[in-house]
Design a protein around this motif. Sequence first.
Motif, short mmCIF file in Angstrom:
data_model
loop_
_atom_site.label_atom_id
_atom_site.label_comp_id
_atom_site.label_asym_id
_atom_site.label_seq_id
_atom_site.Cartn_x
_atom_site.Cartn_y
_atom_site.Cartn_z
N ALA A 167 0.84 -1.17 0.00
CA ALA A 167 0.00 0.00 0.00
C ALA A 167 0.89 1.24 0.00
N PRO A 168 0.41 2.37 -0.52
CA PRO A 168 1.22 3.58 -0.53
C PRO A 168 1.72 3.95 0.85
N GLY A 169 3.01 4.22 0.95
CA GLY A 169 3.60 4.59 2.22
C GLY A 169 3.93 3.43 3.13
N LYS A 170 3.69 2.20 2.69
CA LYS A 170 3.96 1.03 3.50
C LYS A 170 4.99 0.14 2.83
N GLU A 171 5.62 -0.69 3.63
CA GLU A 171 6.58 -1.65 3.10
C GLU A 171 5.87 -2.77 2.35
N ARG A 172 6.56 -3.30 1.36
CA ARG A 172 6.02 -4.44 0.65
C ARG A 172 6.01 -5.66 1.57
N GLU A 173 4.87 -6.32 1.66
CA GLU A 173 4.62 -7.36 2.64
C GLU A 173 4.39 -8.70 1.97
N PHE A 174 4.99 -9.73 2.51
CA PHE A 174 4.77 -11.08 2.02
C PHE A 174 3.36 -11.53 2.35
N VAL A 175 2.69 -12.12 1.38
CA VAL A 175 1.32 -12.61 1.55
C VAL A 175 1.30 -14.13 1.56
N SER A 176 1.84 -14.73 0.51
CA SER A 176 1.82 -16.18 0.39
C SER A 176 2.82 -16.61 -0.66
N GLY A 177 3.21 -17.87 -0.61
CA GLY A 177 4.12 -18.41 -1.60
C GLY A 177 3.90 -19.90 -1.79
N ILE A 178 4.33 -20.40 -2.93
CA ILE A 178 4.18 -21.81 -3.24
C ILE A 178 5.37 -22.27 -4.06
N ASN A 179 5.81 -23.47 -3.78
CA ASN A 179 6.80 -24.13 -4.63
C ASN A 179 6.06 -24.80 -5.76
N ARG A 180 6.36 -24.41 -6.97
CA ARG A 180 5.56 -24.80 -8.12
C ARG A 180 5.61 -26.29 -8.40
N ASN A 181 6.70 -26.94 -8.03
CA ASN A 181 6.82 -28.36 -8.29
C ASN A 181 6.33 -29.21 -7.12
N GLU B 180 -8.00 -3.50 5.42
CA GLU B 180 -6.56 -3.50 5.53
C GLU B 180 -5.86 -4.39 4.51
N ASP B 181 -6.62 -5.18 3.75
CA ASP B 181 -6.06 -5.95 2.65
C ASP B 181 -5.86 -5.10 1.39
N THR B 182 -6.36 -3.88 1.40
CA THR B 182 -6.23 -3.01 0.25
C THR B 182 -4.76 -2.74 -0.05
N ALA B 183 -4.35 -3.02 -1.28
CA ALA B 183 -2.96 -2.86 -1.67
C ALA B 183 -2.82 -3.23 -3.14
N VAL B 184 -1.66 -2.95 -3.69
CA VAL B 184 -1.27 -3.52 -4.97
C VAL B 184 -0.62 -4.87 -4.69
N TYR B 185 -1.10 -5.89 -5.35
CA TYR B 185 -0.60 -7.23 -5.15
C TYR B 185 0.32 -7.62 -6.30
N TYR B 186 1.49 -8.11 -5.95
CA TYR B 186 2.51 -8.49 -6.92
C TYR B 186 2.81 -9.98 -6.80
N CYS B 187 3.06 -10.62 -7.92
CA CYS B 187 3.63 -11.96 -7.88
C CYS B 187 5.09 -11.88 -8.29
N ALA B 188 5.87 -12.81 -7.77
CA ALA B 188 7.30 -12.81 -8.01
C ALA B 188 7.81 -14.24 -8.06
N ALA B 189 8.86 -14.47 -8.84
CA ALA B 189 9.41 -15.80 -9.03
C ALA B 189 10.82 -15.89 -8.48
N GLN C 288 3.77 -6.78 -12.73
CA GLN C 288 3.49 -5.34 -12.67
C GLN C 288 2.54 -4.97 -11.54
N GLY C 289 1.86 -5.93 -10.97
CA GLY C 289 0.95 -5.69 -9.87
C GLY C 289 -0.48 -5.53 -10.31
N THR C 290 -1.40 -5.86 -9.42
CA THR C 290 -2.82 -5.67 -9.65
C THR C 290 -3.45 -5.09 -8.39
N GLN C 291 -4.30 -4.09 -8.56
CA GLN C 291 -4.87 -3.36 -7.43
C GLN C 291 -6.03 -4.12 -6.83
N VAL C 292 -6.01 -4.25 -5.51
CA VAL C 292 -7.12 -4.80 -4.74
C VAL C 292 -7.58 -3.72 -3.77
#
Length: 126
Positions: free
Chosen positions: A40-54, A89-98, A118-122
């Motif tokens: 979210a603007p003014g906040k640190e990027r926060e980990f939400v979830s992750g998965i091992n693809r294999n 409080e879940d409002t933020a731009v959500y990014y995926c990363a590899a 590039q992110g998607t707004q929630v």
Amino acid sequence: QVQLAESGGGLVQAGGSLRLSCTVSGRTPDRFALGWFRQAPGKEREFVSGINRNGGLTKYGDSVKGRFIISQDNAKNTVYLQMNSLKPEDTAVYYCAADFQRLGLPSQLRSPYEYWGQGTQVTVSS
């Protein structure tokens, strides 16, 4: 040449649900990790979830555990984030990363992830 593309963001009322998608294109290893982060603007990027693809190993941030579910469709090279019981409080731009170097449990740190979408707004209204 690797590209990540997120989709599925939008505006919902508190208590509602959204499903985000992240599709990875290009040359990928057989086993790597995909993570979801939010900022979210003014906040640190926060980990939400992750998965091992294999291997299917998953990890969740404390703030979303029990509400969000990460899953994958390897045939489509896509990872999903099902978000339930959404809060303002879940409002933020959500990014995926590899993270192509990850063989086990996904990291919740930003630095291991080499590629970012590039992110998607929630937005969750009260």
